[in-house]
Motif scaffolding. Structure first.
Motif, short mmCIF file in Angstrom:
data_model
loop_
_atom_site.label_atom_id
_atom_site.label_comp_id
_atom_site.label_asym_id
_atom_site.label_seq_id
_atom_site.Cartn_x
_atom_site.Cartn_y
_atom_site.Cartn_z
N LYS A 84 16.61 77.70 101.46
CA LYS A 84 17.92 77.14 101.09
C LYS A 84 18.34 77.51 99.67
O LYS A 84 19.43 77.19 99.25
CB LYS A 84 17.93 75.62 101.25
N LEU A 89 16.88 82.55 100.97
CA LEU A 89 18.09 82.14 101.71
C LEU A 89 18.82 83.37 102.22
O LEU A 89 19.20 83.43 103.39
CB LEU A 89 18.99 81.31 100.79
N SER A 134 26.23 80.46 101.62
CA SER A 134 25.67 80.07 100.32
C SER A 134 26.72 80.05 99.23
O SER A 134 27.75 80.72 99.31
CB SER A 134 24.52 81.00 99.94
N LEU A 142 22.28 76.59 99.36
CA LEU A 142 22.98 75.97 100.49
C LEU A 142 23.17 74.49 100.22
O LEU A 142 22.27 73.84 99.69
CB LEU A 142 22.15 76.07 101.77
N THR A 144 23.58 70.88 102.12
CA THR A 144 23.29 70.28 103.42
C THR A 144 24.56 70.06 104.24
O THR A 144 24.58 70.37 105.44
CB THR A 144 22.50 68.97 103.25
#
Length: 172
Positions: A84, A89, A134, A142, A144
């Motif tokens: 993330k 990512l 992103s 990222l 959520t």
């Protein structure tokens, strides 16, 4: 039929069928243990030869007692994990957990709820370009809510299992 799909497929969001859980901070004093009760997976573990689809090896392990000291919440088997933050990512790598596992804070897990098959979720996630969602240029990350809002088409569970079985056989 809708574009070759049964009319029973549901148009929904990823957040409606999974619980998203971010990873935990991993203090240096706990890192490097090669035995323990629970694997503590970092993004680099996704590159281990044995972890091409499922996380079966880890470079770091912790004991049950360490979990509370780390304030970590293990993710259950069947969770699909992914990077993330950072280059992990951008690589769009997905892996499925086979046992309760803790992931570091550069990762996130999508825990399947009752309406989605764990194997189907894994293959579905493999079609998502999280790098495109992103934010941040120097260090991509990222949020959520952005992952939760990903639009998906969800077939009934019996179809999900059939699709996952075929894809799993091809993957093997």
């Amino acid at each position: 039929m809708l574009d070759g799909r049964s009319e029973s497929w549901l148009s929904t969001t990823l957040g409606a069928v999974v619980r998203l859980q971010a990873g935990s901070g991993f203090k240096k004093s706990f890192q490097g243990r090669t035995t323990g009760d629970i694997p503590f997976v970092k993004q680099s573990d996704m590159s281990l030869d044995a972890n091409s689809r499922r996380i079966v090896e880890s470079n770091n392990w912790v004991d049950e007692a360490d979990v509370s000291a780390l304030k970590a919440r293990p993710l259950p088997p069947g969770t699909t994990v992914f990077g993330k933050i950072g280059e992990g990512l951008k690589r769009n790598r997905y892996r499925q957990l086979v046992r309760p596992t803790i992931v570091d804070n550069n990762m996130m897990g999508a825990i399947p709820l009752e309406s989605i098959d764990a194997d189907f979720l894994y293959f579905l996630m493999c079609t998502v370009d999280l790098g495109a969602l992103s934010e941040g240029s120097a260090l991509p990350y990222l949020r959520t809510p952005d992952v939760a809002e990903i639009a998906i088409l969800l077939p009934p569970l019996t179809e999900q299992r059939a699709i996952a079985e075929v894809l799993g056989a091809l993957d093997d």
